[in-house]
Design an enzyme around this catalytic site. Structure first.
Site, PDB file in Angstrom:
ATOM      1  N   CYS A 438       0.818  -1.214   0.000  1.00 30.42           N
ATOM      2  CA  CYS A 438       0.000   0.000   0.000  1.00 30.42           C
ATOM      3  C   CYS A 438       0.846   1.256   0.000  1.00 30.42           C
ATOM      4  O   CYS A 438       0.796   2.038  -0.937  1.00 30.42           O
ATOM      5  CB  CYS A 438      -0.894   0.020   1.232  1.00 30.42           C
ATOM      6  SG  CYS A 438      -2.053  -1.305   1.247  1.00 30.42           S
ATOM      7  N   GLU A 440       4.201   1.393   1.935  1.00 32.96           N
ATOM      8  CA  GLU A 440       5.364   1.185   2.784  1.00 32.96           C
ATOM      9  C   GLU A 440       6.681   1.377   2.039  1.00 32.96           C
ATOM     10  O   GLU A 440       6.988   0.624   1.135  1.00 32.96           O
ATOM     11  CB  GLU A 440       5.315  -0.219   3.385  1.00 32.96           C
ATOM     12  CG  GLU A 440       4.024  -0.560   4.104  1.00 32.96           C
ATOM     13  CD  GLU A 440       3.017  -1.331   3.246  1.00 32.96           C
ATOM     14  OE1 GLU A 440       2.300  -0.672   2.454  1.00 32.96           O
ATOM     15  OE2 GLU A 440       2.955  -2.555   3.338  1.00 32.96           O
TER      16      GLU A 440
END
Lengths: 841, 264
Positions: A438, A440
């Site tokens: 997502c 990171e």
């Protein structure tokens, strides 16, 4: 002269056909991998584990059915049926077996499963009882940790049930030297191993396992070459026959050897991407800086006149389709949290090189173009933004955003690079970061980041402050002071911190137990062959072989906690309009609104507890009777009135997301209650914990497990997502909301933050709209926001809202400076707005 | 400066991230009170200077509050980063800002003093001395010209247009601000090619004017009339079709050298 060509290219008819074929049917579960894996395990019972893993991988690749789909130019499918899912019983299997009969009908991500596959899997699963990572992990967890998980304070389901994934390998290495090159490297390292070395046993077996795994990958590609040759001899269409022969030639060459053309590089890339996801089912296998490592092959072919821009675009588009061919069957609960079948293959374009120069190139634009052409959720396309980013690139990205596809996500180099450096990453590596899953950030090819390690619901400890650590009658948290006895706001905050610290510690306990289980039971030699410094260290990533090691669990619900703390501060302690006792009662009874099962469970738990304390036996009949009485009688008409007054008082208090200093700074402190304590903990791979602040889509299912909160949020309602304000509470427009969000400390959340902004397309209309939009992102990033993505309301959404107004109660449209709740407008006005949406004025 | 910051006035809204009224990302301050009563007005709550109560989604809402320049500027300054990146700034709108000349001028002066660019949406319906005194602090004047015919103008807005047209000439001649002409295109009032042509030709003669905006009529303010207990006289009027707007744009381009855009 510009450093790049940003011109646009049309999609070919092939791409449309590939997409149609891919989405023609509901995805299926297939049994081949699980059956082959189990067979191999049975035959290698007494060998070293790492060798068993490699042999099982090889056995699967040698025998798993393969297919080349119609029109494909880049091949490699993990399942025969499009978008199917293999299963991975070595991680966990009980949930799947239990859900066999509901898979096809469930709401989130349904899968078809035939009776024959069910039987085959049941047979294979018999072997795995007691041998999975999830079982070992459970045995490593402390009892209080298991209790906290049972009470939904946090969930570590991701790696508990599955492989870890969440990694970017050195694609460039396979592209350059092929698996034969990696085998040679492993052999050379093996030659250096001395029989007297302390790590001889583990390192030599590890290297052997790497060699076996890489050989298996080569063999697998050769199977595709044979299949393509066979299909070519049977093919009557001369054009397709030529394509199949080219596919065969590519698969003979790569990934065994280094790629010598862009087309070979594309095929080699895809085998790497696909095979990692056959070895393990960890998701978020992120291609990272695709525009960088593919560029030399593109440039060389283009300069030599061996490929046109259009041909290269079609190959990229083909890969984009393939990203969507990979799917994953999750358990019903997780499927809700990760809805959409996606496996979060994050691919990022633009940004700086290790020396700090902007390296946007032709492929950066062609990657965005591919998302226009394919128009599917995968890959999760991201874009790196810094002060040196070309305007053209941001405008093209904004055009994609305007379509409503929700891509790309925008990332701020100026926050992420220093954040990674503060975690021990050297400058050159930090500049070369990419995004996993997502949001990171990490260093590609060198990191085992264990991102996405848990969902931690920051609202649950807040509930526990009111109950003094008691949940459903059970003492699961610290017995903090009674809220009714609190004299100052600081006492309340202290109690919250005490609850937070305690459960953060338990979450670390859970993560480390799972980490240990993966190291012991599920080392992945194939993956390790492509991550630095595994070969030199003689260890897999799970065993600590990578250069950088982290654990990144994410917290969410900041906006709810901030708004709650602020409402308590104002209404209880400063204005003294309401007492703690009244607040507590309002929360317990969901502000007098619907008596949800959550409320009943809490009250029943307390009743049972009180009965036990009095020496009575809490039979279910007795508990149920008393509970019903309480629910019927405890809330008087006067109470109801008070609750309503309280709700309207809460409504009047400032909320996070409106650029109001006091509540925004409290939100900053609220985020610290999660991000700061985490930093003290270490994982078994020698890395540190650091926080992410993003929910994927878990804020919805986990919100369903959360009682009423002091910000006026009712029981069961979704909690706020990521670092975004609570839904509908940001009422001063996008700049005010972005300013509030940027007041949080994004740098300390070095595992990523997620900010979702909603836009009406008219705000992005025309060149001027795009320009303003890009400048808005720039300004948010000037203020040190880390990530932002946009949800642009599409025409289809508005049409659906006309048909199903009940699903769109909070849909705000903003046209020509006028904001309104869409569903409250008359049909003709709605039509006007829909027309304006199409026209963009 | 102290005096300027303490100057008081009456507003009914401040809207941030406004991108249709001037360059870049802007903050619009809506001043209460207007000299005209345009039938199509999408902000009917702006017309009266008095503080009013309007029903919004069924709930009574007080419209209008008295504020100092300093208070307004606190909000305006919050988006300074966005102005810097986009070339945006402060826009005054209404109502007719010139109904509160001292306050309008003080707002513009305060913004300029802080390095923020300024724009004003206005019909120019005030004595020219008033306008003249604020021009040094105004970067962009977004001036409404609704009709060339004084009789029709009076019929639909309540006032004749001589003063406004005269002011437009004077403002353009002053050379002190960038003047942009805006035309709300209202079916049945000014949406014929001849009427638009008349406005375009007038605008074309104004020295320094380079741009004209055609703003298509919309009905999005309709609910507010109900909320104020007033009747909306244009219920049956439909917004102009996009083809019609494009045709009018062509007309403007044929009869003038102005750059014409549809929408703000």
């Amino acid at each position: 002269m510009k450093k790049y060509n940003s011109s646009r290219v049309l999609a070919t008819g092939r791409i449309k056909r590939l997409v149609e074929h891919l989405y023609a049917k509901t995805p299926e579960i297939e049994s081949a991998r699980a059956v082959l894996l189990t067979d191999s395990y049975k035959q290698t019972e007494h060998e070293p584990l790492i060798i068993r893993r490699a042999k099982a991988f090889a056995h699967v690749l040698k025998n798993i059915p393969i297919t080349i789909r119609p029109d494909e130019l880049v091949v490699g499918s993990s399942t025969v049926a499009p978008r199917g899912s293999q299963t991975f019983p070595e991680f966990s299997f009980e949930w799947l077996e239990a859900e066999f009969d509901t898979l096809h009908t469930r709401e989130a991500d349904p899968f078809y499963i035939s009776e024959q596959v069910k039987q085959e899997l049941k047979e294979a699963y018999k072997y795995w009882k007691g041998k999975t990572t999830s079982e070992l992990a459970t045995s490593y967890m402390a009892p209080e940790t298991l209790t906290a998980m049972a009470h939904n304070i946090f969930t570590v389901g991701n790696y508990f049930y599955n492989g870890v994934g969440h990694i970017t390998v050195k694609y460039e290495k396979v592209l350059a030297i092929g698996y034969e090159g990696i085998i040679a490297e492993a052999k050379a390292e093996l030659n250096k191993c001395g029989l007297g070395d302390a790590d001889y046993a583990t390192k030599s077996h590890f290297l052997e396992a790497v060699i076996i795994s890489c050989q298996a990958a080569i063999l697998y590609a050769n199977r595709y070459a044979e299949l393509a040759e066979k299909m070519a001899t049977e093919c009557r269409d001369a054009a397709r026959k030529g394509e199949l022969l080219q596919i065969a030639a590519n698969c003979r060459k790569v990934p065994a050897k280094g790629a010598t053309s862009f087309y070979e590089a594309c095929q080699s890339f895809w085998f790497v991407q696909q095979l990692i996801q056959i070895e393990s089912n960890g998701h978020s296998i992120s291609p990272g800086r695709f525009d960088q490592y593919m560029y030399p092959y593109y440039k060389a072919d283009l300069d030599a006149g061996k490929i046109t821009r259009e041909e290269a675009q079609e190959l990229i588009d083909c890969i984009w389709v393939k990203f969507n061919d990979l799917s994953k069957c999750r358990d019903a609960e997780s499927a809700k949290g990760f809805a959409g079948y996606g496996v979060f293959q994050n691919l990022i374009v633009g940004g700086q090189n290790a020396q700090g120069q902007d390296v946007t190139n032709d492929l950066s634009f062609m990657c965005i173009e591919a998302s226009f052409h394919v128009f599917l959720p995968q890959p999760s396309l991201s874009i790196r933004v810094w002060n040196g980013s070309p305007y053209d690139l941001l405008i093209r990205a904004a055009e994609l955003t305007r379509t409503g596809i929700g891509l790309p996500a925008y990332y701020n180099d100026e926050v992420i690079i220093p954040a990674l450096m503060s975690r021990g990453v050297v400058l050159e590596d930090a500049r070369n970061y990419n995004i996993i899953g997502c949001v990171e950030p990490q260093v590609s090819g060198k990191t085992n980041g264990w991102h996405d390690a848990a969902f931690y619901n920051m609202c649950r400890p807040l509930e526990l402050v009111f109950s003094r650590g008691v949940d459903c009658g059970e003492q699961i948290g610290p017995r903090t002071p009674d809220v009714e006895s609190m004299k100052t706001f600081e006492e309340f905050v202290d109690a919250y911190k005490t609850q937070m610290d305690y459960f953060i510690r338990l979450m670390v306990n859970a993560d480390n137990a799972i980490d240990q289980a993966h190291a012991e039971r599920m080392p992945l030699p194939f993956l390790a062959s492509m991550v630095d410094d595994c070969i030199k260290r003689g260890k897999t990533c799970e065993q600590g072989g990578s250069v950088y090691n982290f654990t990144g669990p994410q917290g969410f619900g900041i906006a709810n906690v901030a708004d709650s703390l602020f409402a308590i501060k104002k209404l209880v302690f400063e204005e003294k309009k309401v007492s703690m006792a009244e607040y507590k009662k309002a929360l317990m009874f969901n502000y007098g609104q619907e008596v949800s099962p959550l409320i009943v469970a809490q009250i029943a738990g307390q009743v049972a507890r009180q009965m036990t304390e009095k020496g009575l036996k809490p039979t279910s009949d007795a508990v149920s009777k008393v509970t019903q009485n309480i629910i019927r009688e405890a809330v008087t008409t006067e109470d109801k009135k008070k609750f309503e007054q309280l709700l309207s008082m809460i409504e009047e208090v400032d909320k996070f997301g409106n650029d109001e200093e006091e509540v925004d700074l409290l939100a900053r402190e609220a985020a610290y209650t999660y991000t700061k304590p985490l930093l003290q903990y270490r994982n078994p791979r020698g890395g540190m914990f650091h926080a992410g602040l993003y929910p994927v889509s878990a804020n919805v299912p986990l919100g369903a497990q959360t009682g009423a909160t002091p910000d006026g949020r009712l029981a069961g309602v979704p909690v706020a997502d990521g670092v975004s304000p609570s839904a509908g509470k940001d009422i001063n427009g996008p700049t005010a909301a972005a300013n509030s969000v940027s007041k949080l400390d994004h740098g300390i959340a070095s595992n990523g933050t997620l900010y979702n902004q909603k836009f009406h397309p008219s705000a992005l209309s025309g060149e001027k709209g795009l320009d303003n939009f890009v400048n808005m992102i720039r300004s948010y990033f000037d203020r040190k926001g880390s990530h932002v993505q946009f949800n642009v309301v599409s025409r289809d959404t508005l049409l659906d809202a006309q048909k199903h107004p009940e699903n769109y109660k909070h849909l705000v449209v903003r046209v020509a400076g006028y904001s309104a709740l869409f569903t409250t407008l008359s049909k003709s006005l709605q039509d006007d707005i829909i027309r304006r949406t199409e026209q963009g004025f | 400066m102290e005096d300027i910051l303490k100057t008081k006035g009456r507003i009914f809204d401040i809207q941030r991230y406004s991108i249709h009224d001037g360059d870049g990302i802007r903050t619009i301050v809506f001043l209460k009170g207007c000299v005209l009563r345009c039938r199509w007005c999408c902000n009917p709550e702006s017309q009266e200077y008095d503080i009013q109560t309007m029903l919004v989604e069924g709930k009574p809402k007080v419209i209008g509050r008295d504020v100092t320049v300093e208070e307004v500027m606190q909000t305006v300054e919050k988006d300074r980063d966005y102005y810097r990146r986009s070339g945006g700034g402060l826009t005054l709108s209404g109502g007719e800002s010139l109904c509160q000349p001292k306050f309008a001028k003080a707002l513009l002066m305060a913004a300029k003093a802080k390095g923020i660019t300024t724009a004003m949406e206005s019909m120019g319906c005030a004595p020219y001395e008033v306008i003249d005194s604020i021009l040094p602090y105004l970067d962009t004047y977004l001036m409404d010209i609704k009709h060339i015919d004084p009789i029709k103008h009076k019929e639909f807005t309540g006032k004749s247009n001589e003063l406004m047209l005269e002011n437009a000439r004077k403002i353009a001649a002053s050379g002190q601000t960038r003047l942009v002409i805006r035309v709300p295109v209202i079916p049945g009032f000014n949406d014929t090619p001849e009427e638009i042509k008349g406005i375009a030709q007038f605008a074309d003669k104004l020295p320094g004017v380079k741009k004209i905006h055609l703003l298509p009529y919309h009905r999005l303010g309709q609910d507010k009339y109900d909320g104020l207990g007033r009747e909306y006289l244009m219920k049956d009027v439909l917004p102009p079709e996009p083809e019609h707007m494009n045709m009018l744009k062509k007309v403007v381009e044929q009869v003038s050298r102005l750059t014409c855009q549809i929408g703000g």
